[in-house]
Design an enzyme around this catalytic site. Structure first.
Site, PDB file in Angstrom:
ATOM      1  N   HIS A   1      36.975 -11.894  -2.414  1.00 24.82           N
ATOM      2  CA  HIS A   1      37.780 -12.613  -1.431  1.00 24.82           C
ATOM      3  C   HIS A   1      38.024 -14.007  -1.983  1.00 24.82           C
ATOM      4  O   HIS A   1      37.078 -14.740  -2.280  1.00 24.82           O
ATOM      5  CB  HIS A   1      37.052 -12.693  -0.089  1.00 24.82           C
ATOM      6  CG  HIS A   1      37.846 -13.404   0.949  1.00 24.82           C
ATOM      7  ND1 HIS A   1      38.573 -12.741   1.913  1.00 24.82           N
ATOM      8  CD2 HIS A   1      38.075 -14.718   1.161  1.00 24.82           C
ATOM      9  CE1 HIS A   1      39.188 -13.619   2.679  1.00 24.82           C
ATOM     10  NE2 HIS A   1      38.900 -14.832   2.245  1.00 24.82           N
ATOM     11  N   CYS A   2      39.272 -14.359  -2.182  1.00 27.89           N
ATOM     12  CA  CYS A   2      39.590 -15.637  -2.802  1.00 27.89           C
ATOM     13  C   CYS A   2      40.110 -16.627  -1.768  1.00 27.89           C
ATOM     14  O   CYS A   2      41.204 -16.461  -1.251  1.00 27.89           O
ATOM     15  CB  CYS A   2      40.642 -15.423  -3.891  1.00 27.89           C
ATOM     16  SG  CYS A   2      40.986 -16.903  -4.844  1.00 27.89           S
ATOM     17  N   PRO A   3      39.332 -17.674  -1.429  1.00 27.15           N
ATOM     18  CA  PRO A   3      39.831 -18.655  -0.458  1.00 27.15           C
ATOM     19  C   PRO A   3      41.020 -19.435  -0.988  1.00 27.15           C
ATOM     20  O   PRO A   3      41.854 -19.892  -0.221  1.00 27.15           O
ATOM     21  CB  PRO A   3      38.642 -19.590  -0.234  1.00 27.15           C
ATOM     22  CG  PRO A   3      37.484 -18.961  -0.895  1.00 27.15           C
ATOM     23  CD  PRO A   3      38.000 -18.011  -1.912  1.00 27.15           C
TER      24      PRO A   3
ATOM     25  N   GLY B   1      43.750 -17.511  -0.072  1.00 28.32           N
ATOM     26  CA  GLY B   1      43.706 -17.186   1.350  1.00 28.32           C
ATOM     27  C   GLY B   1      43.802 -15.713   1.643  1.00 28.32           C
ATOM     28  O   GLY B   1      44.376 -15.301   2.649  1.00 28.32           O
TER      29      GLY B   1
END
Lengths: 457, 158
Positions: free
Chosen positions: A190-192, A195
């Site tokens: 999951h890549c912030p 997003g």
């Protein structure tokens, strides 16, 4: 009714078949407005543009990414390009511009697309699986141990885990993202910064994004330095661009290198971090998905076929979904009133079941005391990994009291999910606690309803 | 079978859904989309083994075609990359084209083979490619009594 009015009626309630005979369904249809499936999506995602755009819940860092890229490039084009175009060649701003547009395009594509979310199981599927597992375990009473299935892929034994939230056995390489509360195919991380989750459907966009961003930062860095050296004094805008680029170069180029390695060995970030296919685990441990050839692996990842989205975001929710006749109480549900294009068009099944919004028959339990007892079980401890609906279904015959539309959002995911396969990405934010004490009451009610829902299937 | 369902419309009127049988995915060849060819025992007296196996095998071959990594998919991939993936807004991917073929095939199979036997296939894409769902119907008119007896009559050989 005058003909005009009748046709208007037909347009408005186009989903009702005129041959519908059950009186129960028609009144409900008139009251509930048509909704699209993304509005009832069970995961923790945000949707924009009527379901065309799909992102994670927290998007703050994504806006930061956008701002950094736009500001740095803006400064570069404003302060450095005029000089460089004159002194060296106008190709520099053109190339820079193309790179910038490519970076932006791939970033938006990564952030806005469905990463490969697996839709949750329909109630019938979940019940069928539960039955099979009960048969396999030989128990129906107590909670069975964490469910796994083993499968041999290319000579390597792989364990498939059962996802308690989505009620499916996860396909190999899939993982449940605790931030988005979805199972994602070929889950990378999951890549912030973008997003969104990075999975099967948007991994190539993500890779092209970081690769092109590496080139862009090196490009800007190099030419700003050139500008400084040539001009021999520092224009104000340059300093900021240099600083950002300097730090970006190391982190982004490093990241690109890492993902190039992952692609060439056909691994996901998740697998690499866990060391799933590392030879340290065992002499015979190898990656069954890799073709053995670096070139082939790269081609498969970047130029392979792009699978379509499995969640139909912009389709309309078909509220009428019939349930199977439960053998104990002898009630059959007659459905099949909607779904109608006259020629039973492409793949519309006769009785359409929606995984996002099923019609649930909630039953009033014969035994009044049984419900509260079951409800207390799920809320027994904050972080116990009790799955929802694990107590035995009622053996007494429930009476059909009402139709109840339960969206899966109202059914809380069990806390056990936190421990299932949430990977550590290069920048992964961990959720501190799942249950907010303030919402315990609504959760209690929801869990009661959820229990009743599962037990009546 | 006591009654024949001549078309899906007729079944809609007279049939009631008895149960659903799910054919799960077969992951023995990796993550490629494939369904198990094992025959579910619940359908023993509803349909001939060979027919169902043929359907599943054909579906599997369609999925193999959709996910094939070859010349055409490379071309599509490179073209898409060169245009920053904007081309996907105008063009349908190969996978989507094959999915359309699959849904047409399933509809045809339903009409010809499954509906006359009181069964209905659901396109796996509607179930997130997790399962191949087969709905089993019982003719209301033929049982004539309470549905609980229809369950028992279903299990007896017809």
């Amino acid at each position: 009714f005058p003909p005009g009015k009748a046709s208007m009626r037909e347009c408005e309630y186009s989903q009702i078949s005129t041959r519908s005979s059950t009186p129960m369904e028609t009144p409900y249809k008139k009251r509930t407005p048509k909704r699209k499936k993304w509005e009832a999506f069970p995961g923790r995602n945000k949707f924009y543009c009527d379901g065309r755009i799909m992102m994670a819940k927290q998007t703050g860092v994504f806006y930061l990414t956008l701002v950094l890229i736009l500001v740095t490039c803006g400064l570069f084009f404003t302060f450095d390009c005029p000089f460089l175009a004159q002194e060296l060649t106008p190709i520099i701003p053109v190339l820079g511009g193309a790179l910038f547009l490519f970076v932006l395009g791939t970033l938006l594509r990564t952030s806005f697309s469905d990463p490969g979310v697996l839709p949750r199981a329909t109630p019938d599927e979940a019940a069928d699986l539960e039955r099979q597992i009960d048969v396999a375990n030989g128990t129906t009473g107590y909670r069975p141990p964490p469910r796994t299935k083993e499968v041999v892929i290319n000579g390597q034994t792989v364990k498939l885990k059962y996802c308690f939230t989505c009620k499916i056995f996860r396909p190999p390489r899939a993982s449940h993202c605790s931030l988005c509360d979805n199972c994602v195919e070929r889950f990378d991380h999951h890549c912030p910064w973008v997003g969104n989750c990075v999975g099967r459907r948007n991994y190539r966009f993500f890779y092209m994004f970081i690769l092109s961003l590496s080139f862009l930062t090196i490009f800007i860095f190099a030419f700003v330095i050139t500008h400084i050296i040539l001009k021999y004094f520092k224009p104000a805008g340059c300093k900021w661009a240099v600083v950002v680029c300097f730090f970006s170069v190391w982190s982004i180029v490093g990241l690109s290198g890492f993902h190039t390695y992952l692609i060439s060995s056909n691994q996901t970030t998740n697998e690499d971090i866990k060391g799933s296919w590392s030879s340290k685990r065992g002499k015979d441990n190898y990656n069954p998905y890799s073709s053995g050839n670096i070139f082939t692996n790269c081609c498969m990842a970047l130029c392979g076929p792009l699978p379509p989205s499995l969640i139909d975001r912009r389709g309309f929710i078909e509220a009428d979904a019939p349930q199977m006749a439960p053998p104990t109480n002898g009630i059959t549900m007659y459905g099949a009133t909607h779904s109608q294009q006259s020629h039973m068009a492409a793949a519309t099944p006769l009785l359409q079941q929606q995984s996002s919004e099923p019609v649930i028959i909630t039953s009033s339990p014969e035994n009044g005391t049984s419900l509260p007892a079951r409800a207390s079980l799920t809320l027994g401890g904050p972080c116990t990994s009790l799955p929802l609906g694990q107590p035995t279904p009622p053996t007494s015959t429930p009476s059909l009291t009402l139709h109840h539309y339960l969206t899966p959002e109202e059914v809380p995911s069990p806390p056990g999910m936190l421990h299932c396969g949430s990977p550590l990405g290069h920048s992964h934010t961990v959720q501190a606690s799942f249950y907010n004490p303030a919402s315990q009451d609504s959760l209690h009610e929801d869990s009661v309803r959820g229990l009743v829902k599962l037990s009546s299937v | 079978m006591a009654t024949e369902f001549h078309n899906l419309q007729e079944m809609q009127h007279t049939a009631s859904l008895v149960t659903k049988v799910f054919i799960q995915r077969d992951y023995s060849e990796g993550t490629v989309c494939r369904f198990q060819t094992k025959f579910p025992t619940e359908l023993d007296n509803r349909i001939e083994r060979a027919l169902l196996e043929q359907t599943v095998k054909t579906l599997n071959s369609y999925y193999v075609e959709a996910e094939k990594v070859g010349g055409q998919s490379y071309l599509e991939g490179c073209l898409a990359c060169a245009t920053a993936y904007i081309v996907f807004l105008c063009m349908e991917t190969r996978y989507e084209k094959v999915l359309k073929k699959i849904s047409g095939y399933i509809q045809e199979q339903n009409e010809k083979i499954y509906a006359p036997r009181g069964l209905l296939l659901t396109d796996p894409i509607e179930r997130g490619m997790r399962v191949l769902e087969i709905s089993v119907f019982e003719d209301r008119g033929s049982s004539g009594s309470s549905p609980s007896s229809s369950m028992s009559s279903c299990s007896t050989a017809r």
